[in-house]
Design a protein around this motif. Structure first.
Motif, PDB file in Angstrom:
ATOM      1  N   ASP A   1      20.552  57.828  34.806  1.00 61.41           N
ATOM      2  CA  ASP A   1      21.759  57.206  35.347  1.00 61.41           C
ATOM      3  C   ASP A   1      22.783  56.940  34.251  1.00 61.41           C
ATOM      4  O   ASP A   1      23.751  56.228  34.460  1.00 61.41           O
ATOM      5  CB  ASP A   1      21.419  55.912  36.075  1.00 61.41           C
ATOM      6  N   MET A   2      22.559  57.486  33.067  1.00 63.37           N
ATOM      7  CA  MET A   2      23.508  57.410  31.960  1.00 63.37           C
ATOM      8  C   MET A   2      23.729  55.990  31.437  1.00 63.37           C
ATOM      9  O   MET A   2      24.734  55.723  30.800  1.00 63.37           O
ATOM     10  CB  MET A   2      24.873  57.998  32.352  1.00 63.37           C
ATOM     11  N   LEU A   3      22.815  55.098  31.730  1.00 63.85           N
ATOM     12  CA  LEU A   3      22.934  53.755  31.180  1.00 63.85           C
ATOM     13  C   LEU A   3      22.855  53.847  29.663  1.00 63.85           C
ATOM     14  O   LEU A   3      21.984  54.499  29.110  1.00 63.85           O
ATOM     15  CB  LEU A   3      21.804  52.876  31.719  1.00 63.85           C
ATOM     16  N   GLU A   4      23.797  53.192  29.012  1.00 64.42           N
ATOM     17  CA  GLU A   4      23.863  53.292  27.563  1.00 64.42           C
ATOM     18  C   GLU A   4      23.529  51.956  26.904  1.00 64.42           C
ATOM     19  O   GLU A   4      22.793  51.902  25.935  1.00 64.42           O
ATOM     20  CB  GLU A   4      25.271  53.738  27.164  1.00 64.42           C
ATOM     21  N   LEU A   5      24.089  50.902  27.450  1.00 64.03           N
ATOM     22  CA  LEU A   5      23.944  49.601  26.808  1.00 64.03           C
ATOM     23  C   LEU A   5      23.852  48.540  27.886  1.00 64.03           C
ATOM     24  O   LEU A   5      24.625  48.531  28.846  1.00 64.03           O
ATOM     25  CB  LEU A   5      25.170  49.356  25.906  1.00 64.03           C
ATOM     26  N   LYS A   6      22.912  47.662  27.693  1.00 68.73           N
ATOM     27  CA  LYS A   6      22.763  46.543  28.634  1.00 68.73           C
ATOM     28  C   LYS A   6      22.992  45.285  27.823  1.00 68.73           C
ATOM     29  O   LYS A   6      22.349  45.063  26.814  1.00 68.73           O
ATOM     30  CB  LYS A   6      21.351  46.575  29.208  1.00 68.73           C
ATOM     31  N   HIS A   7      23.923  44.501  28.258  1.00 69.19           N
ATOM     32  CA  HIS A   7      24.292  43.308  27.514  1.00 69.19           C
ATOM     33  C   HIS A   7      23.976  42.106  28.392  1.00 69.19           C
ATOM     34  O   HIS A   7      24.560  41.931  29.455  1.00 69.19           O
ATOM     35  CB  HIS A   7      25.795  43.393  27.207  1.00 69.19           C
ATOM     36  N   ILE A   8      23.038  41.301  27.948  1.00 70.25           N
ATOM     37  CA  ILE A   8      22.637  40.152  28.757  1.00 70.25           C
ATOM     38  C   ILE A   8      23.021  38.890  28.018  1.00 70.25           C
ATOM     39  O   ILE A   8      22.580  38.663  26.891  1.00 70.25           O
ATOM     40  CB  ILE A   8      21.116  40.157  29.017  1.00 70.25           C
ATOM     41  N   ASN A   9      23.869  38.131  28.636  1.00 71.02           N
ATOM     42  CA  ASN A   9      24.275  36.875  28.041  1.00 71.02           C
ATOM     43  C   ASN A   9      23.432  35.777  28.665  1.00 71.02           C
ATOM     44  O   ASN A   9      23.559  35.461  29.838  1.00 71.02           O
ATOM     45  CB  ASN A   9      25.761  36.653  28.312  1.00 71.02           C
ATOM     46  N   LYS A  10      22.557  35.193  27.852  1.00 76.23           N
ATOM     47  CA  LYS A  10      21.602  34.236  28.412  1.00 76.23           C
ATOM     48  C   LYS A  10      22.272  32.936  28.797  1.00 76.23           C
ATOM     49  O   LYS A  10      21.828  32.243  29.697  1.00 76.23           O
ATOM     50  CB  LYS A  10      20.489  33.955  27.399  1.00 76.23           C
ATOM     51  N   SER A  11      23.325  32.567  28.071  1.00 74.22           N
ATOM     52  CA  SER A  11      23.917  31.260  28.335  1.00 74.22           C
ATOM     53  C   SER A  11      24.688  31.261  29.653  1.00 74.22           C
ATOM     54  O   SER A  11      24.673  30.281  30.388  1.00 74.22           O
ATOM     55  CB  SER A  11      24.809  30.845  27.179  1.00 74.22           C
ATOM     56  N   THR A  12      25.368  32.371  29.960  1.00 75.04           N
ATOM     57  CA  THR A  12      26.125  32.398  31.205  1.00 75.04           C
ATOM     58  C   THR A  12      25.385  33.150  32.308  1.00 75.04           C
ATOM     59  O   THR A  12      25.784  33.076  33.463  1.00 75.04           O
ATOM     60  CB  THR A  12      27.488  33.070  31.000  1.00 75.04           C
ATOM     61  N   GLY A  13      24.330  33.852  31.936  1.00 77.09           N
ATOM     62  CA  GLY A  13      23.597  34.619  32.925  1.00 77.09           C
ATOM     63  C   GLY A  13      24.305  35.894  33.337  1.00 77.09           C
ATOM     64  O   GLY A  13      23.938  36.553  34.291  1.00 77.09           O
ATOM     65  N   LEU A  14      25.337  36.250  32.610  1.00 76.75           N
ATOM     66  CA  LEU A  14      26.121  37.422  32.974  1.00 76.75           C
ATOM     67  C   LEU A  14      25.508  38.682  32.354  1.00 76.75           C
ATOM     68  O   LEU A  14      25.203  38.707  31.161  1.00 76.75           O
ATOM     69  CB  LEU A  14      27.551  37.240  32.462  1.00 76.75           C
ATOM     70  N   ASN A  15      25.324  39.681  33.161  1.00 69.99           N
ATOM     71  CA  ASN A  15      24.811  40.961  32.658  1.00 69.99           C
ATOM     72  C   ASN A  15      25.936  41.975  32.681  1.00 69.99           C
ATOM     73  O   ASN A  15      26.664  42.061  33.661  1.00 69.99           O
ATOM     74  CB  ASN A  15      23.707  41.494  33.558  1.00 69.99           C
ATOM     75  N   ILE A  16      26.045  42.729  31.627  1.00 70.71           N
ATOM     76  CA  ILE A  16      27.016  43.826  31.640  1.00 70.71           C
ATOM     77  C   ILE A  16      26.274  45.103  31.266  1.00 70.71           C
ATOM     78  O   ILE A  16      25.645  45.169  30.215  1.00 70.71           O
ATOM     79  CB  ILE A  16      28.166  43.583  30.656  1.00 70.71           C
ATOM     80  N   ASP A  17      26.370  46.092  32.127  1.00 68.88           N
ATOM     81  CA  ASP A  17      25.770  47.397  31.841  1.00 68.88           C
ATOM     82  C   ASP A  17      26.886  48.377  31.533  1.00 68.88           C
ATOM     83  O   ASP A  17      27.865  48.450  32.265  1.00 68.88           O
ATOM     84  CB  ASP A  17      24.990  47.918  33.052  1.00 68.88           C
ATOM     85  N   TYR A  18      26.712  49.127  30.471  1.00 66.98           N
ATOM     86  CA  TYR A  18      27.694  50.150  30.147  1.00 66.98           C
ATOM     87  C   TYR A  18      27.047  51.512  30.363  1.00 66.98           C
ATOM     88  O   TYR A  18      25.904  51.711  29.986  1.00 66.98           O
ATOM     89  CB  TYR A  18      28.153  50.026  28.693  1.00 66.98           C
TER      90      TYR A  18
END
Lengths: 523, 857
Positions: free
Chosen positions: B468-485
């Protein structure tokens, strides 16, 4: 061909007929109901069909300004006329009529599809204006000369052509000829032209086509040259120094100068004249170059000015837009609030508040506009001063250069006079040169005659120089005043328009508010 | 030769002695000197073990091997013994070492020729084997260093004071140096002293380079010089005094903040400054220096082979240099290191600063190209300028180490066992080889809030080869926000996806590669009750769509299985300007208030106007007094026009416009619905991918690509079968008949005849049998069909539709079979004689029968 309606009387295109056609071909169902209620204006009609009406003469169509498609096929029209107003026409069908010559199409520049099938046309011409022509149907006519096809070469967009049923189509070479001379054609007589055919045709007629092309190219290049020259001249004219980049002025001085030309044959004069001419031309060139430079300067000045004014107006507009956008946001809320309000006192209060808002918006917008007007006025005045100064400087310098010309002329005049008198003395002494031309002799009778002759020549020269100078100065001045006037006028127009716009908007808002009040009162 | 060599030796020795004397005078002793330690053979042995391991041992177990794990007998001869030249070199080195220790008694003995894994002393320079790696990635020093640091595993020196026990840093630098020289750099190994952090590969006090943000280049906005006719701004009527007061106040505030921050920083620094290392300046370390001049290196720099980071030659971490060497020579530092390496000058041609061991080695025995050789020779010439006796110089013998080879697998796996963990300050970096983790994870960076690394701040995970071409997964633990690139190539052209939860209809933002999408979608933002989409580059100029959803209407349980979309309350669409339309006809924004049945239009503003046209349509279906349906009334369309026009006042025009808009409203609603579906699809896809995570394998990857492997195997199988068939083609027809005859005897003519006749008659029989068989089948089929037909005619009246269908299909099938059989029979009849003749011909030509049959013919 047997026609069903041959027994019918020829009909005239009148209002009733058109109305009927429009009504029949107009919108249907609910929209049609509405259209009948309101009536359809002829100028709103885009497409009209008038086939099998036995029409003899095209008439009464001038109201259909926006027509794009017109069908007049299967009538008995004999002459193409009355179509001059229909400039938006794209599609015109005149097939199955009795037309004998192509005419009356000179204003239809947007025409793309023209059908003249089954008429009595014998020559293709008068189509020059139809530069967008793509489809041309000329089948079943009486075209007998192959050269008509060469006429069609000028239509660069022509892709479809039908010529079958003409005398020329019977000739053996017909297809080859058409394919060779119209290489961009895709469909001929409703058949696609295949590449093989094209190649064959090309090789067959290659020689004559090459010649034709060569001729066309020559004409094209000549036209381009002329155009370039014309443009150059326009540029010089804008700088007020046309024809000063050579000996044109000098030559013009001598064209009307009979005595001067005669005197040129005196011994020693030709060298003098040559030197004089060289110097004169140099000064002319100076004026020319200076003029071009000044023109550049003026242009730069004007561009800067325009740019700045444009920027200022743009910024002001942005501010205005921003204000209106903010107001509208609020307006939507308050309108809803007013609508929902049930209590009368509150309602009235809100209405008043809203009214106040509108007035405030008006004030803000008008203030902005006034501010801009003041700013622009200042800038325009500054520009006016500068441009007038520039032009004045230009004129002054040109005048001083012209004075140099005059000095040269005076100098030349003195020299000429001296030589003339010497010659006269020689003649009087009887020491005559044999090679003196015959038409010079009458001048050298006495001192007065020669004085007058030389003086007349001098006067003409001076007059020419003065005329050129005057022309330059007047034109420069008039350009300047015209420019300044236009700028002022434009600014005033702009201001008027903006004020009108603001007022209109505010009125609309006020009306909306009033209607609210009314509706409430009624409730 | 021998004589010459001796002479060289003598000369070199004398020179060395002189130089050493000079050196002694110059060299100020370091504060603390280590005691004389035994030779460092063991260290080098270890090093050699490592090196050889790179070449021959499978890299999966590099950490686990011990001294015994290497079978010395398997090593090439050059590992086990010294050549004559090497012996000679060792003598030279010994001699040099003796003189050196005599002249500089307070310096550490030289590190010259440790024992390798075969207990053979080898000179350090000959352990460098310049090699150019076949991987383009390893052509530059940074990637090279990164590779070395990943490839070898670091074993810390157990006792920093005794460098002769274990010396992994020497392995690192030797390997790195070999590769760098191979790639054309002017690189040298260094034996020196490093700080504690460097020696232990301790990065816990360094900020992770990945967490450092690139400082954005603040571009100074060029001040456009005000033009001649620029308008003057309106007069500013606000008080300047007040402004100044305000400014002052703000500055004060800022100053205070700054102060506080600085204090905080200072405090933190103090905390961080760990207890001072008691062995500071004594820790032996080995690293690499790359000198300027080659490969466009503008300035000399150090590379720490453990961490692969480059340092300037002035860095605090490097505290001193004893000696350095490359594959050609050995230099001893004669400069004072009281200030670390800061004052050192790396001009190796200067005999005062750098004492060399071998005189002008100008020949190289590298596996390098001629060009590079030439370049090096030139360089050496420059270095050895002023030394006339070049012909007497002693060559460095060629490296005894085998060519360094790294298999593609090992190169890809990189780290030992494919995994590596680096601890940074407030961060932890984990690396894996690609395809090691079955979800494609190759790198994870965990950032912590505190120094003790207990509270996770955020996690960044890098992936490779994901389907699925996922390159980077960014998980911010303090805000619970996930960003997938994502890289380009996602089925829905997803670029980034930030979300808190994977549940649909929650807050999320999706960005897309808009050029890869037909609809030009750039971004889609969702909240629980709305969805906003941004578009770019559409032919209908749509740039923005906002959909508000109402609360879901509860439906009866009747059709609960079906999806129950939320009702759309409002759709707002914005369009960019279409330059082909006049502004008054170009809609800028349209709003469909669906429940109120109201449509609002706002048009674009003309270039020279500040107000824009507006229009509002109200849909009311009413009936007038006569009972006719009202189609359109003037109050159903309220419009404000900047410049009122004739035709827009007409009811017909308004009616048509409204009809068009109603169609478009339907379309917009449909598109909103489709968008919702797409979101669901993306979420589903992501979930599936997270569960299954199949990794994409390049078609060029012959090792992993199962498909190509299968294909290759299939091809091989086909080849094999083809081969079998060919063998069969050469089958012997006569074999069974010949076998009936008594073996050993030569064939008689009569026998041959018999054999031939038998063979032919047998074949004839076979053909006839086959024909009969086909005939029999044909007849059987026909009979059956006839029976069926009979049955059908008898029972026609009572048959159900189904039966009839069945009968008809049976008939058609039977007819088909009969036809085929008929064809087969005909073909067989045609071909049988031909086949028979062919066999006869073949038998005639058979080598075993030919001599007997010839006579008869």
């Amino acid at each position: 061909m047997h026609r069903l309606y041959n027994s019918l009387e020829p009909r005239v295109m009148d209002e009733d007929m058109l109305k009927l056609a429009v009504g029949e071909q107009g919108p249907r169902e609910e929209a049609g109901q509405l259209a009948r209620q309101e009536g359809i204006l002829f100028k709103d009609v885009l497409s009209l069909r008038l086939d099998f009406q036995n029409i003899l003469r095209i008439d009464s169509l001038w109201e259909f300004e926006n027509l794009t498609k017109l069908q007049l096929d299967n009538n008995i029209i004999e002459k193409i006329e009355g179509l001059e107003q229909l400039v938006h026409l794209v599609w015109l069908d005149l097939s199955f009529n009795n037309i004998e010559a192509i005419e009356g199409l000179d204003t239809l520049v947007n025409l793309e599809d023209l059908s003249l099938f089954n008429n009595r046309i014998s020559k293709i011409d008068s189509l020059d204006a139809l530069v967008k022509l793509q489809v041309l149907s000329l089948g079943n006519n009486q075209i007998g000369n192959m050269m008509n096809i060469i006429y069609l070469r000028r239509f660069k967009d022509l892709r479809t052509l039908s010529l079958s049923g003409n005398p020329i189509a019977e000739s053996e070479d017909y297809k080859m000829f058409v394919c060779a001379y119209l290489p961009d054609l895709v469909y001929l007589d409703f058949h696609r032209i295949d590449d093989h055919m094209k190649e064959m045709a090309e090789s067959k007629h290659q020689y004559s086509i090459d010649e034709l092309k060569h001729r066309e190219n020559l004409i094209q290049s000549r036209l381009e040259d002329e155009q370039a020259q014309q443009e150059e001249l326009e540029k010089h004219k804008a700088a007020f120094v046309e024809h000063l980049n050579g000996s044109f002025l000098f030559d013009s001085m001598y064209t009307e100068d009979v005595e001067g030309n005669k005197l040129a044959y005196l011994p020693g004069i030709s060298e003098l004249l040559q030197a004089y001419k060289d110097k004169f031309v140099i000064i002319c060139l100076n004026i020319f170059e200076y003029g071009l430079k000044q023109q550049e300067k003026r242009k730069l000045e004007l561009d800067t000015f325009n740019e700045c004014v444009q920027e200022a107006i743009q910024e002001n507009q942005e501010q205005g837009k921003h204000r209106i956008a903010k107001f509208e946001e609020k307006h939507l809320l308050s309108l809803n609030a007013i609508r929902d309000e049930s209590e009368l006192t509150n309602f009235e209060m809100k209405i008043v508040e809203y009214g106040k808002d509108i007035t405030e918006l008006f004030n803000v917008l008008m203030t902005l506009e006034m501010q801009l007007v003041e700013q622009l006025e200042e800038t325009i005045n500054m520009f006016e001063r500068n441009i007038i100064d520039l032009v004045a400087l230009f004129i002054e310098n040109v005048q001083s250069l012209m004075a140099q010309c005059r000095d040269l002329e005076n100098h030349h005049h003195e020299k000429l006079l001296e030589i003339s008198i010497n010659t006269l003395e020689k003649i009087l002494k009887g020491d005559v040169d044999e090679d003196l031309p015959d038409d010079l002799r009458p001048l050298f009778v006495d001192k007065d005659t020669i004085f007058n002759a030389v003086g007349a020549s001098h006067d003409i020269h001076l007059l020419k120089i003065d005329n050129r100078e005057d022309e330059l100065v007047t034109r420069a001045n008039s350009w300047c005043t015209h420019l300044v006037d236009t700028i002022h006028k434009n600014e005033i127009m702009r201001n008027r328009r903006r004020v009108k716009e603001i007022n209109q908007y505010i009125d609309h808002m006020q009306n909306e508010l009033d209607s609210l009040e009314c509706s409430d009162v009624i409730d | 030769m021998e004589v010459l060599k001796e002479k060289v030796e003598e000369e070199a020795a004398t020179e060395r002695a002189e130089a050493a004397e000079r050196g002694e005078k110059l060299l100020r002793p370091l504060d603390a000197r280590r005691e004389e330690a035994p030779m460092t053979q063991e260290m080098l042995r270890d090093l050699e073990k490592k090196l050889s391991e790179i070449e021959i041992v499978v890299p999966e177990q590099p950490l686990t091997f011990t001294k015994d794990s290497i079978d010395i007998s398997k090593l090439p001869l050059s590992y086990q013994s010294n050549t004559l030249k090497e012996e000679h070199l060792l003598q030279v080195a010994d001699n040099f070492s003796r003189q050196y220790s005599h002249l500089c008694p307070d310096r550490v003995p030289l590190f010259l020729h440790p024992l390798n894994e075969c207990e053979v002393p080898k000179f350090v320079s000959t352990t460098i084997r310049p090699t150019l790696m076949p991987y383009p990635e390893l052509y530059n020093w940074d990637s090279c260093a990164q590779f070395v640091s990943d490839f070898l595993s670091m074993v810390p020196l157990p006792d920093p004071l005794k460098p002769h026990q274990k010396g992994n840093c020497f392995d690192f630098s030797t390997l790195l140096c070999s590769m760098l020289i191979g790639a054309g750099y002017d690189a040298y190994c260094i034996n020196g002293y490093g700080s504690q952090d460097i020696c232990h590969m301790d990065l816990t006090r360094d900020v992770c380079p990945l967490t450092m943000k690139h400082k954005e280049m603040v571009q100074e906005e060029e001040k456009v010089p005000s033009k001649k006719y620029a308008i003057k701004p309106p007069r500013d009527l606000s008080s300047r005094f007040e402004q100044e007061q305000e400014m002052k106040k703000q500055e004060e505030m800022k100053g205070q903040e700054e102060k506080q921050r600085r204090e905080e920083e200072a405090r933190l620094l103090e905390v961080e400054k760990a207890n001072i290392d008691p062995l500071h300046g004594l820790r032996v370390h080995s690293w690499v220096v790359v000198l300027s001049g080659k490969r466009e290196v503008p300035e000399s720099f150090f590379i720490d082979p453990f961490t692969a980071r480059s340092y300037s030659t002035q860095d605090d971490h490097f505290l001193g240099i004893e000696s350095l060497w490359n594959h050609k020579n050995y230099w001893i530092n004669m400069q004072d290191c009281w200030n670390g390496c800061k004052d050192l000058i790396f001009d190796l041609g200067d005999p005062v600063r750098w004492e060399y061991l071998l005189l002008g080695t100008d020949k190289s025995h590298l596996s390098l190209t001629e060009e590079e050789d030439d370049g090096m020779n030139d360089n050496d010439d420059v270095e050895n300028l002023g030394k006339e006796d070049e012909d007497k110089s002693f060559d460095m013998p060629p490296s005894w180490v085998e060519q360094i080879e790294i298999s593609p697998e090992a190169f890809e796996t990189r780290c030992p066992s494919g995994k590596k963990v680096i601890q940074y300050k407030r961060a932890k970096l984990e690396k894996w080889a690609p395809y090691l983790n079955n979800n494609g994870l190759v790198c994870r960076l965990t950032t912590y809030e505190d120094l003790e690394c207990t509270k996770t701040l955020e996690i960044k995970e890098w992936y490779q080869n994901r389907e699925d071409m996922l390159e980077l997964k960014h998980i911010n633990k303090s805000t619970g926000l996930n960003i997938d690139y994502f890289k380009p190539g996602h089925p829905q052209a997803l670029r980034a996806h930030s979300y808190v939860s994977m549940q649909p209809e929650m807050d999320r933002v999706m960005e897309f590669y808009e050029t890869a999408r037909v609809d030009g979608l750039v971004k889609r933002e969702e909240t629980p009750s709305s969805m906003t989409e941004h578009y770019r580059g559409r032919s209908d100029f749509l740039s923005y769509r906002h959909v508000d959803f109402g609360p879901r209407v509860k439906k009866l349980a009747l059709n609960s299985a079906e999806s129950n979309p939320r009702p759309v309350v409002k759709i707002t669409e914005r369009f960019s300007r279409n330059p082909e339309k006049p502004a008054d006809e170009d809609v800028a924004e349209r709003t469909f208030l669906i429940q109120e049945e109201r449509i609002q239009l706002r048009y674009h503003c003309r270039d020279d106007h500040i107000t824009a046209s507006k229009r509002e349509f109200l849909r009311r279906t009413e009936v007038d007094s006569k009972g006719n349906k009202i189609i359109m009334t003037p109050d159903m369309c309220i419009s404000f026009e900047v410049e009122p026009m004739e035709h827009t006042k007409k009811l017909l025009y308004q009616y048509e416009a409204m009809m068009k808009l109603r169609n478009e409203e339907k379309l917009s609603r449909h598109q909103a619905w489709e968008s919702e579906l797409e979101v669901l699809e993306i979420l589903k896809l992501q979930e599936e991918e997270d569960d299954a995570h199949t990794l994409a394998i390049s078609i060029y990857d012959t090792k992993r690509n199962e498909k190509s492997k299968e294909y290759r195997e299939a091809m091989e199988r086909v080849m094999h079968e083809e081969h079998l068939r060919q063998v069969e083609a050469q089958l012997d027809y006569l074999a069974p008949f010949l076998a009936q005859l008594p073996p050993g005897n030569k064939l008689t003519r009569w026998q041959a005849m018999c054999v031939k006749e038998e063979c032919l008659s047998d074949f004839k029989q076979r053909l006839i049998d086959k024909a009969n068989l086909i005939q029999a089948r044909f007849e059987k089929e026909t009979q059956e069909l006839q029976k069926k037909q009979q049955w059908y005619q008898e029972n026609q009246v009572t048959l159900t539709a189904e039966d009839e269908d069945w009968y008809l299909s049976y008939c058609s099938q039977a007819m088909f079979r009969i036809r085929i059989l008929e064809q087969r029979l005909n073909r067989h009849k045609e071909q049988a004689p031909l086949k028979y003749l062919a066999l006869e011909e073949k038998l005639h030509k058979d080598p075993r029968l030919v001599e007997f049959l010839k006579v008869f013919v």
